[in-house]
Design an enzyme around this catalytic site. Structure first.
Site, mmCIF file in Angstrom:
data_model
loop_
_atom_site.group_PDB
_atom_site.id
_atom_site.type_symbol
_atom_site.label_atom_id
_atom_site.label_comp_id
_atom_site.label_asym_id
_atom_site.label_seq_id
_atom_site.Cartn_x
_atom_site.Cartn_y
_atom_site.Cartn_z
ATOM 1 N N HIS A 27 -17.102 51.731 -22.997
ATOM 2 C CA HIS A 27 -18.287 50.966 -23.406
ATOM 3 C C HIS A 27 -19.529 51.502 -22.699
ATOM 4 O O HIS A 27 -20.580 51.697 -23.320
ATOM 5 C CB HIS A 27 -18.137 49.476 -23.056
ATOM 6 C CG HIS A 27 -17.016 48.787 -23.747
ATOM 7 N ND1 HIS A 27 -16.080 48.029 -23.072
ATOM 8 C CD2 HIS A 27 -16.663 48.730 -25.056
ATOM 9 C CE1 HIS A 27 -15.214 47.522 -23.936
ATOM 10 N NE2 HIS A 27 -15.549 47.937 -25.152
ATOM 11 N N LYS A 51 -10.357 32.171 -28.999
ATOM 12 C CA LYS A 51 -9.711 33.349 -28.431
ATOM 13 C C LYS A 51 -9.631 33.194 -26.914
ATOM 14 O O LYS A 51 -10.614 32.855 -26.268
ATOM 15 C CB LYS A 51 -10.538 34.595 -28.792
ATOM 16 C CG LYS A 51 -9.878 35.895 -28.514
ATOM 17 C CD LYS A 51 -10.756 37.028 -29.043
ATOM 18 C CE LYS A 51 -10.187 38.368 -28.687
ATOM 19 N NZ LYS A 51 -11.060 39.453 -29.136
ATOM 20 N N ARG A 100 -12.998 54.723 -31.410
ATOM 21 C CA ARG A 100 -12.017 55.487 -30.644
ATOM 22 C C ARG A 100 -11.038 56.245 -31.542
ATOM 23 O O ARG A 100 -10.565 57.296 -31.184
ATOM 24 C CB ARG A 100 -11.211 54.559 -29.714
ATOM 25 C CG ARG A 100 -12.016 53.965 -28.588
ATOM 26 C CD ARG A 100 -11.177 53.089 -27.659
ATOM 27 N NE ARG A 100 -10.501 52.024 -28.379
ATOM 28 C CZ ARG A 100 -9.187 51.840 -28.402
ATOM 29 N NH1 ARG A 100 -8.382 52.619 -27.737
ATOM 30 N NH2 ARG A 100 -8.661 50.847 -29.090
ATOM 31 N N SER A 137 -10.125 47.550 -23.793
ATOM 32 C CA SER A 137 -10.134 46.330 -22.983
ATOM 33 C C SER A 137 -8.748 45.707 -22.923
ATOM 34 O O SER A 137 -8.331 45.208 -21.878
ATOM 35 C CB SER A 137 -11.141 45.325 -23.546
ATOM 36 O OG SER A 137 -12.455 45.792 -23.380
#
Length: 163
Positions: A27, A51, A100, A137
């Protein structure tokens, strides 16, 4: 027209949304590489009550803000609205995203099309540097869960609070 201004003489502002749970070296690389392209970058921490996060939104805000405390062109905020709504609140004409792998590209393409249809906002994709492409992450959270050192996965100087 300067390279960092729009045809309307407005600053080029990009919104970089994500959960950033936690903010990784990947990031950070995206932000660093995007700074020459934009006058200002707003890192937007999405808050989703449904979440479960490892770090509270306030902790993520503090960690990322500390990382960019000497960079006045970077602002860090939390949000719970539609991303395009937040972009308009911050006069952002662009959404910045990192990619990615192929699966990321397909997801981001669909999201970019929805955001353009909703509000006409353009998405700018930057590809993750090869040395960071394996870092996510979720992988960092997994390593933390098992007590592993994640310093190499984080931006230089960033420390994580206890979980």
């Amino acid at each position: 027209m300067t390279p960092t201004s729009t045809s309307h003489n407005r600053p080029r502002v990009a919104l970089f949304p994500g959960s950033f749970d936690p903010f990784t070296i990947g990031h950070h690389s995206i932000v660093q590489r995007a700074l020459p392209l934009f006058d200002r970058i707003v890192i937007a921490i999405g808050v989703n009550g449904a979440k479960r996060s490892m770090f509270r939104a306030e902790q993520r805000l503090e960690m990322i803000s500390a990382l960019y405390r000497d960079e006045p062109r970077v602002e860090v905020v939390c949000y719970e609205c539609l991303t395009v709504e937040l972009a308009r609140q911050h006069n952002a004409d662009f959404i910045l995203r990192g990619v990615r792998m192929i699966a990321d590209f397909e997801y981001e393409k669909n999201l970019a099309e929805v955001n353009r249809a909703l509000d006409g906002i353009e998405t700018v994709l930057l590809y993750t540097l090869p040395e960071h492409s394996h870092i996510s992450s979720s992988i960092v959270r997994e390593l933390i869960h098992y007590g592993r050192d994640v310093a190499a996965c984080l931006p230089p100087g960033m420390t994580l609070p206890e979980v």
